[in-house]
Scaffold this motif. Structure first.
Motif, PDB file in Angstrom:
ATOM      1  N   TYR A  41       0.827  -1.219   0.184  1.00 41.37           N
ATOM      2  CA  TYR A  41       0.004  -0.033  -0.057  1.00 41.37           C
ATOM      3  C   TYR A  41       0.918   1.287  -0.095  1.00 41.37           C
ATOM      4  CZ  TYR A  41      -3.825  -3.118   1.533  1.00 41.37           C
ATOM      5  OH  TYR A  41      -4.750  -4.165   1.445  1.00 41.37           O
ATOM      6  N   GLN A  42       0.527   2.288  -0.779  1.00 37.34           N
ATOM      7  CA  GLN A  42       1.204   3.640  -1.093  1.00 37.34           C
ATOM      8  C   GLN A  42       0.218   4.613  -0.158  1.00 37.34           C
ATOM      9  OE1 GLN A  42       2.387   3.869  -4.893  1.00 37.34           O
ATOM     10  NE2 GLN A  42       4.377   4.329  -4.353  1.00 37.34           N
ATOM     11  N   THR A  43       0.776   5.738   0.240  1.00 39.95           N
ATOM     12  CA  THR A  43      -0.189   6.634   0.544  1.00 39.95           C
ATOM     13  C   THR A  43       0.440   7.993  -0.239  1.00 39.95           C
ATOM     14  OG1 THR A  43       0.977   7.297   2.306  1.00 39.95           O
ATOM     15  CG2 THR A  43      -0.944   5.862   2.883  1.00 39.95           C
ATOM     16  N   GLU A  44      -0.533   8.473  -0.688  1.00 35.33           N
ATOM     17  CA  GLU A  44      -0.213  10.039  -1.437  1.00 35.33           C
ATOM     18  C   GLU A  44      -0.979  11.252  -0.781  1.00 35.33           C
ATOM     19  OE1 GLU A  44      -0.604   9.930  -5.680  1.00 35.33           O
ATOM     20  OE2 GLU A  44      -1.492  12.016  -5.823  1.00 35.33           O
ATOM     21  N   GLU A  45       0.077  12.097  -0.228  1.00 38.08           N
ATOM     22  CA  GLU A  45      -0.655  13.281   0.433  1.00 38.08           C
ATOM     23  C   GLU A  45      -0.908  14.495  -0.597  1.00 38.08           C
ATOM     24  OE1 GLU A  45       3.302  12.686   3.182  1.00 38.08           O
ATOM     25  OE2 GLU A  45       1.800  13.515   4.417  1.00 38.08           O
ATOM     26  N   ARG A  46      -1.885  15.010  -0.237  1.00 37.05           N
ATOM     27  CA  ARG A  46      -2.382  16.328  -0.814  1.00 37.05           C
ATOM     28  C   ARG A  46      -2.626  17.296   0.133  1.00 37.05           C
ATOM     29  NH1 ARG A  46      -2.212  15.190  -6.636  1.00 37.05           N
ATOM     30  NH2 ARG A  46      -3.902  16.822  -6.799  1.00 37.05           N
ATOM     31  N   PHE A  58      -5.209   6.500  -0.489  1.00 37.33           N
ATOM     32  CA  PHE A  58      -4.353   5.207  -0.406  1.00 37.33           C
ATOM     33  C   PHE A  58      -4.180   4.651  -1.975  1.00 37.33           C
ATOM     34  CE2 PHE A  58      -5.315   6.008   3.819  1.00 37.33           C
ATOM     35  CZ  PHE A  58      -4.589   5.142   4.470  1.00 37.33           C
ATOM     36  N   LYS A  59      -3.296   3.934  -2.247  1.00 35.16           N
ATOM     37  CA  LYS A  59      -3.167   3.045  -3.419  1.00 35.16           C
ATOM     38  C   LYS A  59      -2.682   1.643  -2.994  1.00 35.16           C
ATOM     39  CE  LYS A  59      -1.231   6.697  -6.711  1.00 35.16           C
ATOM     40  NZ  LYS A  59      -0.026   6.907  -7.408  1.00 35.16           N
ATOM     41  N   ASN A  60      -3.295   0.956  -4.088  1.00 36.01           N
ATOM     42  CA  ASN A  60      -2.855  -0.424  -3.977  1.00 36.01           C
ATOM     43  C   ASN A  60      -1.526  -0.942  -4.598  1.00 36.01           C
ATOM     44  OD1 ASN A  60      -3.429  -0.919  -6.694  1.00 36.01           O
ATOM     45  ND2 ASN A  60      -5.503  -1.750  -6.039  1.00 36.01           N
ATOM     46  N   SER A  61      -1.260  -2.186  -4.520  1.00 36.81           N
ATOM     47  CA  SER A  61       0.023  -2.597  -5.212  1.00 36.81           C
ATOM     48  C   SER A  61       0.237  -2.466  -6.692  1.00 36.81           C
ATOM     49  CB  SER A  61       0.422  -4.124  -4.785  1.00 36.81           C
ATOM     50  OG  SER A  61      -0.840  -4.808  -5.458  1.00 36.81           O
TER      51      SER A  61
END
Length: 324
Positions: A41-46, A58-61
């Motif tokens: 899992y990734q997280t992207e901050e805005r 959140f993003k998956n694989s």
């Protein structure tokens, strides 16, 4: 400024008992390779951290945007009764970060009360949150369901979790936890369950299997937990919170039964079999959900959020002590 990406690992359900770990590396190009059983899992901050416009998506694989509320599985290993926990607030911190249940894709944001960012007070001797605090995905405390024991409806959120492990986690981290017990807080007439769990990566996890183990090996910790939840809103001018069962913790079996119940309420929510009100159920993976959406739709949601910006300062008031 480019979006800031962070990465963490979770475990695919039903594929083994390999424990969840986290990579603290900021990923900017490509994903590292992990064992097949691991889900990345990734997280992207805005927006800007410490501001009302901050969001963590959140993003998956596969790099697809997902909802941490709906798309991250509840179970990591069903037979061993291990669960995913989405960390919202790291231990010792004060910012009231939470899954935004009423926004598309349910990013993590900071709660706002009366137009101001919300920080929990330091009620002596506690500094901020005294555990890693977060939620179990794919659970929902239905406000339309009156609990037979507490006689109150749910608080309209995913069920809360206190990770009592020794490691300090990061916001957005997905960890694997073992459930130990549960506390029934009554918050302004609503049932607000607090699951007590431990990160399976913790050195003590193997020896802690039920709430009595916590009581024996960590004297005073459960009492401190009740004290924290009782008083944390008092500096804001609110009365002390109350508890069902005279403030006593229920055991692991009771906790698991409660989690299963909230999981069924969530299932009814995302399948539109119950009235969710303003709850946002957009997802990319839930079978039989009328809220299932396309990758393009999820990308549009994130791109419509403010661009990532510099972190704003926090008021010195956040470090103030309160003696009650």
């Amino acid at each position: 400024m480019r979006p800031l990406l962070r990465s963490s690992l979770g475990v695919l359900p039903f594929l083994g008992s390999h424990s969840a770990t986290e990579s603290r590396v900021i990923t900017q190009a490509g994903l590292p390779t992990y064992p097949r059983k691991m889900m990345h899992y990734q997280t992207e901050e805005r927006g800007q951290l410490n501001s009302p416009n901050y969001r963590m998506y959140f993003k998956n694989s596969e790099g697809k945007y997902i909802s941490p509320f709906h798309d991250i599985p509840l179970f990591t290993e069903a037979q061993q009764q291990l669960y995913n926990m989405v960390v919202e607030v790291p231990r010792w911190s004060n910012a009231k970060m939470e899954i935004a249940t009423k926004e598309p894709l349910n990013p993590i944001k900071q709660d706002i009360k009366k137009g101001k960012l919300r920080y929990v007070a330091n009620v002596f001797p506690h500094k901020g949150y005294i555990w890693n605090y977060g939620a179990l995905p794919q659970t929902w405390e239905d406000p339309n369901h009156t609990d037979k024991d507490t006689k109150c409806g749910g608080d309209n959120d995913p069920i809360d979790v206190c990770d009592i492990g020794s490691m300090v986690c990061s916001p957005g981290q997905v960890i694997q936890v073992k459930v130990l017990g549960i506390l029934a807080m009554i918050d302004e007439g609503e049932t607000d369950w607090k699951v007590i769990a431990i990160n399976t990566e913790d050195p003590d996890a193997e020896n802690l299997n039920n709430i009595d183990d916590v009581r024996k090996s960590r004297p005073g910790h459960l009492e401190a937990t009740v004290d924290w939840f009782k008083k944390y809103k008092v500096p804001d001018g609110k009365p002390e919170n109350q508890f069902a069962f005279d403030g006593q913790f229920k055991d692991k079996d009771f906790a698991i039964k409660t989690i299963k119940s909230t999981h069924e309420h969530w299932r009814a929510l995302v399948q539109k079999k119950t009235n969710g009100g303003e709850i946002e159920c957009k997802n990319i993976s839930v079978c039989a959900s009328p809220f299932k959406c396309s990758v393009d739709e999820t990308r549009d949601v994130v791109q419509s959020a403010p661009a990532s910006g510099s972190t704003l300062p926090v008021s010195p008031e956040v470090d103030k002590w309160y003696f009650l």
